[in-house]
Write an enzyme that holds these catalytic residues in place. Sequence first.
Site, PDB file in Angstrom:
ATOM      1  N   HIS A 199     -19.409  34.508  29.625  1.00 44.18           N
ATOM      2  CA  HIS A 199     -18.974  33.448  30.538  1.00 44.18           C
ATOM      3  C   HIS A 199     -19.422  32.112  29.950  1.00 44.18           C
ATOM      4  O   HIS A 199     -20.164  32.071  28.961  1.00 44.18           O
ATOM      5  CB  HIS A 199     -19.561  33.659  31.941  1.00 44.18           C
ATOM      6  CG  HIS A 199     -21.049  33.734  31.971  1.00 44.18           C
ATOM      7  ND1 HIS A 199     -21.748  34.886  32.233  1.00 44.18           N
ATOM      8  CD2 HIS A 199     -21.976  32.788  31.743  1.00 44.18           C
ATOM      9  CE1 HIS A 199     -23.038  34.647  32.178  1.00 44.18           C
ATOM     10  NE2 HIS A 199     -23.202  33.383  31.869  1.00 44.18           N
TER      11      HIS A 199
HETATM   12  C1  T46 Z   1     -26.346  32.800  31.342  1.00 46.10           C
HETATM   13  C2  T46 Z   1     -26.868  33.942  30.555  1.00 46.10           C
HETATM   14  C3  T46 Z   1     -27.639  33.474  29.342  1.00 46.10           C
HETATM   15  C4  T46 Z   1     -29.037  35.715  40.413  1.00 46.10           C
HETATM   16  O1  T46 Z   1     -29.018  36.135  41.589  1.00 46.10           O
HETATM   17  N1  T46 Z   1     -29.713  34.584  40.095  1.00 46.10           N
HETATM   18  C5  T46 Z   1     -29.781  34.098  38.835  1.00 46.10           C
HETATM   19  O2  T46 Z   1     -30.418  33.055  38.610  1.00 46.10           O
HETATM   20  C6  T46 Z   1     -29.107  34.801  37.788  1.00 46.10           C
HETATM   21  C7  T46 Z   1     -29.123  34.296  36.348  1.00 46.10           C
HETATM   22  C8  T46 Z   1     -28.428  35.948  38.120  1.00 46.10           C
HETATM   23  N2  T46 Z   1     -28.400  36.395  39.414  1.00 46.10           N
HETATM   24  C9  T46 Z   1     -27.697  37.643  39.707  1.00 46.10           C
HETATM   25  C10 T46 Z   1     -26.178  37.557  39.584  1.00 46.10           C
HETATM   26  C11 T46 Z   1     -25.793  38.953  39.156  1.00 46.10           C
HETATM   27  O3  T46 Z   1     -25.632  39.776  40.283  1.00 46.10           O
HETATM   28  O4  T46 Z   1     -28.106  38.635  38.769  1.00 46.10           O
HETATM   29  C12 T46 Z   1     -27.022  39.465  38.388  1.00 46.10           C
HETATM   30  C13 T46 Z   1     -26.837  39.449  36.869  1.00 46.10           C
HETATM   31  O5  T46 Z   1     -26.395  38.139  36.461  1.00 46.10           O
HETATM   32  P1  T46 Z   1     -25.317  37.906  35.290  1.00 46.10           P
HETATM   33  O6  T46 Z   1     -24.377  39.034  35.268  1.00 46.10           O
HETATM   34  O7  T46 Z   1     -24.747  36.537  35.450  1.00 46.10           O
HETATM   35  O8  T46 Z   1     -26.275  37.965  34.003  1.00 46.10           O
HETATM   36  P2  T46 Z   1     -25.890  37.636  32.477  1.00 46.10           P
HETATM   37  O9  T46 Z   1     -26.997  38.185  31.646  1.00 46.10           O
HETATM   38  O10 T46 Z   1     -24.518  38.062  32.139  1.00 46.10           O
HETATM   39  O11 T46 Z   1     -25.918  36.019  32.375  1.00 46.10           O
HETATM   40  C14 T46 Z   1     -27.124  35.310  32.561  1.00 46.10           C
HETATM   41  C15 T46 Z   1     -26.892  34.099  33.452  1.00 46.10           C
HETATM   42  O12 T46 Z   1     -26.246  34.504  34.668  1.00 46.10           O
HETATM   43  C16 T46 Z   1     -26.054  33.032  32.800  1.00 46.10           C
HETATM   44  O13 T46 Z   1     -26.191  31.817  33.522  1.00 46.10           O
HETATM   45  O14 T46 Z   1     -25.995  31.768  30.787  1.00 46.10           O
HETATM   46  O15 T46 Z   1     -27.661  34.876  31.311  1.00 46.10           O
END
Ligand code: T46
Length: 140
Positions: A49
């Site tokens: 993303h």
């Molecule tokens: C990014 C890369 C480097 C939250 O509730 N709060 C938070 O602050 C974050 C980061 C995530 N979440 C929840 C949302 C999803 O249900 O945790 C779950 C996993 O998040 P996500 O799928 O977005 O994780 P990544 O590793 O794909 O991405 C993350 C960050 O979301 C993003 O901002 O730049 O790490």
Amino acid sequence: MEVKLIEFSPHGDERGQLIALEELKEIPFNIRRVYYMYKTVPDAVRGKHAHRSLQQVLICTSGSCKVRLDDGKEKREVLLDKPWQGLYISNVLWREMYDFSPDAVLMVLASDYYDEADYIRNYDDFLSFVKEQTGEENGQ
Ligand code: T46
């Protein structure tokens, strides 16, 4: 591409190493949120993303992982394997994190609170957003 590897200065002594990070000093923005990922499964690709406005610094405090970055024109890959290095990434960059070692802990310092509305999760939407922004910058 607005990406840079920042080298932090460890406060080392006979007991080991310590790194201190402060907003607007080692970290080039106000820090509103910290999160970290661990026990990442070997084949997992995280991220996929971009962000409309969020800036972040990624630090692999243990083990290693790779980060693929794409600004819509150019692609870059960065290996994070040193706890004294942070990868600054600006907004509007497509990011993917992969090749996590079993002991990897990836810590992220973020310039803002969690906001799902700031995410661009579709690659074609990301390319359109880049175009819109470039158009605006050129006064079109
Ligand atoms: C990014 C890369 C480097 C939250 O509730 N709060 C938070 O602050 C974050 C980061 C995530 N979440 C929840 C949302 C999803 O249900 O945790 C779950 C996993 O998040 P996500 O799928 O977005 O994780 P990544 O590793 O794909 O991405 C993350 C960050 O979301 C993003 O901002 O730049 O790490």
